[in-house]
Design a protein around this motif. Sequence first.
Motif, mmCIF file in Angstrom:
data_model
loop_
_atom_site.group_PDB
_atom_site.id
_atom_site.type_symbol
_atom_site.label_atom_id
_atom_site.label_comp_id
_atom_site.label_asym_id
_atom_site.label_seq_id
_atom_site.Cartn_x
_atom_site.Cartn_y
_atom_site.Cartn_z
ATOM 1 N N ILE A 152 9.338 15.310 12.634
ATOM 2 C CA ILE A 152 9.659 16.711 12.926
ATOM 3 C C ILE A 152 10.674 16.769 14.051
ATOM 4 O O ILE A 152 10.865 15.784 14.781
ATOM 5 N N GLU A 153 11.316 17.900 14.172
ATOM 6 C CA GLU A 153 12.195 18.166 15.309
ATOM 7 C C GLU A 153 11.932 19.596 15.778
ATOM 8 O O GLU A 153 11.940 20.530 14.974
ATOM 9 N N ILE A 154 11.657 19.742 17.071
ATOM 10 C CA ILE A 154 11.368 21.058 17.640
ATOM 11 C C ILE A 154 12.571 21.498 18.459
ATOM 12 O O ILE A 154 12.943 20.837 19.432
ATOM 13 N N LEU A 155 13.198 22.605 18.047
ATOM 14 C CA LEU A 155 14.362 23.114 18.749
ATOM 15 C C LEU A 155 13.933 23.881 19.999
ATOM 16 O O LEU A 155 12.762 24.194 20.202
ATOM 17 N N ASP A 156 14.908 24.195 20.831
ATOM 18 C CA ASP A 156 14.608 24.835 22.111
ATOM 19 C C ASP A 156 14.055 26.244 21.936
ATOM 20 O O ASP A 156 13.415 26.775 22.831
ATOM 21 N N ASN A 157 14.303 26.875 20.782
ATOM 22 C CA ASN A 157 13.750 28.211 20.540
ATOM 23 C C ASN A 157 12.373 28.159 19.903
ATOM 24 O O ASN A 157 11.803 29.190 19.555
ATOM 25 N N GLY A 158 11.816 26.942 19.749
ATOM 26 C CA GLY A 158 10.474 26.780 19.215
ATOM 27 C C GLY A 158 10.409 26.541 17.725
ATOM 28 O O GLY A 158 9.334 26.256 17.190
ATOM 29 N N ALA A 159 11.534 26.653 17.018
ATOM 30 C CA ALA A 159 11.538 26.396 15.575
ATOM 31 C C ALA A 159 11.230 24.932 15.306
ATOM 32 O O ALA A 159 11.767 24.038 15.952
ATOM 33 N N ILE A 160 10.330 24.682 14.346
ATOM 34 C CA ILE A 160 9.942 23.325 13.974
ATOM 35 C C ILE A 160 10.558 23.004 12.614
ATOM 36 O O ILE A 160 10.372 23.748 11.652
ATOM 37 N N TYR A 161 11.294 21.915 12.534
ATOM 38 C CA TYR A 161 11.884 21.477 11.271
ATOM 39 C C TYR A 161 11.190 20.204 10.800
ATOM 40 O O TYR A 161 11.050 19.240 11.557
ATOM 41 N N MET A 162 10.757 20.208 9.535
ATOM 42 C CA MET A 162 10.158 19.033 8.914
ATOM 43 C C MET A 162 11.298 18.204 8.323
ATOM 44 O O MET A 162 11.861 18.541 7.286
ATOM 45 N N LEU B 268 9.578 25.916 10.272
ATOM 46 C CA LEU B 268 8.354 26.588 10.665
ATOM 47 C C LEU B 268 8.640 27.569 11.797
ATOM 48 O O LEU B 268 8.976 27.177 12.910
ATOM 49 N N MET B 269 8.538 28.862 11.472
ATOM 50 C CA MET B 269 8.683 29.929 12.455
ATOM 51 C C MET B 269 7.932 31.120 11.873
ATOM 52 O O MET B 269 8.314 31.630 10.825
ATOM 53 N N TYR B 270 6.849 31.554 12.512
ATOM 54 C CA TYR B 270 6.005 32.599 11.943
ATOM 55 C C TYR B 270 6.813 33.876 11.743
ATOM 56 O O TYR B 270 7.442 34.389 12.669
ATOM 57 N N ARG B 271 6.794 34.383 10.504
ATOM 58 C CA ARG B 271 7.555 35.566 10.105
ATOM 59 C C ARG B 271 9.042 35.427 10.424
ATOM 60 O O ARG B 271 9.762 36.413 10.567
ATOM 61 N N GLY B 272 9.497 34.194 10.562
ATOM 62 C CA GLY B 272 10.911 33.931 10.769
ATOM 63 C C GLY B 272 11.391 34.092 12.186
ATOM 64 O O GLY B 272 12.525 33.716 12.508
ATOM 65 N N ILE B 273 10.548 34.628 13.109
ATOM 66 C CA ILE B 273 11.037 34.896 14.460
ATOM 67 C C ILE B 273 10.085 34.442 15.564
ATOM 68 O O ILE B 273 10.489 34.355 16.724
ATOM 69 N N ILE B 274 8.832 34.118 15.241
ATOM 70 C CA ILE B 274 7.843 33.780 16.271
ATOM 71 C C ILE B 274 7.546 32.279 16.222
ATOM 72 O O ILE B 274 7.095 31.770 15.195
ATOM 73 N N PRO B 275 7.802 31.538 17.326
ATOM 74 C CA PRO B 275 7.527 30.095 17.335
ATOM 75 C C PRO B 275 6.031 29.810 17.207
ATOM 76 O O PRO B 275 5.200 30.558 17.729
ATOM 77 N N TYR B 276 5.691 28.733 16.511
ATOM 78 C CA TYR B 276 4.306 28.309 16.397
ATOM 79 C C TYR B 276 3.883 27.612 17.690
ATOM 80 O O TYR B 276 4.524 26.657 18.134
#
Length: 307
Positions: free
Chosen positions: A89-99, A52-60
């Motif tokens: 889920i796992e939230i990385l330091d750049n804001g990316a959310i992985y299911m 999960l990253m809006y448009r691939g570059i913006i963190p939710y």
Amino acid sequence: MADNKTYYYLKLKENFFDSEDMKLLQGMKDGYLYSDILLKLYLISLSQDGRLMYRGIIPYTPEMVATVTRHQVGTVEKAMDVLGKMGFIEILDNGAIYMLDIQNFIGQSSTEADRKREYRNLINTEKKRICGNSNVSDVGQMAGQMSKQKSDKSTPEYREQSKEIREESLESREQSTEIFAVSKDTVSRTDVQRAVEEWNSLAVYGLRPVSKLTSGTKRAKCLNARIKEYGIDEVLAAIERIKNSDFLKGNNKSGWMITFDWFVLPNNFPKVHDGYYENSTPQPQNGGSQSHVEQFADFARGWAGDE
């Protein structure tokens, strides 16, 4: 008329809500709201293979998640905290959310083991890129420490224990399903996604990001061809070289900047890959003639238009 759209779907077994994790989740106060948020995040992330990253570059942000799931911001914040602790889920330091469990619910069973392994490798690769550390275990510990600093309510020990249990179960399932090998001519969606995301990271230098990569188009075919020819690691390395080239970033007489469609063309990619445009390349003195770099770029721009 043929329907050329790409559809994504989620496959849930009939006992999905009977699992121990889902029973514990829904047994909490507001747990049914949390499970509703979880399912909606699964669906939203399908087109990005669980990321999960809006448009691939913006963190939710919690506000953005609240908007797309139609829940209160406070409920979303509590849900994200709980889902992270339980290993959904796992939230990385750049804001990316992985299911983390989504690979159990999508795709075909014959490719399940390979897909899950690629997905875990994708998460670890992004962790290493963020933290600049080649040791995956150290990155995991750093991520746990960051989460602990962000919230006094966080319990890294519980999260890591839950993750280890899930990974052991994943390895067991992989052993029973790893029957078919992926063809050498196949370029996985994960590799394509990694290349696009790495390119989009150049947006901080003013380069135009890739907003669409439709299968069958010239840019998609060229990217697939470069990945098959060089391998995904070399494609990522070539994109990294662009950061070391002021010329490709627009510091030239015409102000021209490299584009994705120009980069993936067969005559252009090797030049970038081999460092032809890097700052170490000799440049002409003031008043001198064009360098061979500028001459080549001028020639290439004449026939390589953006898609």
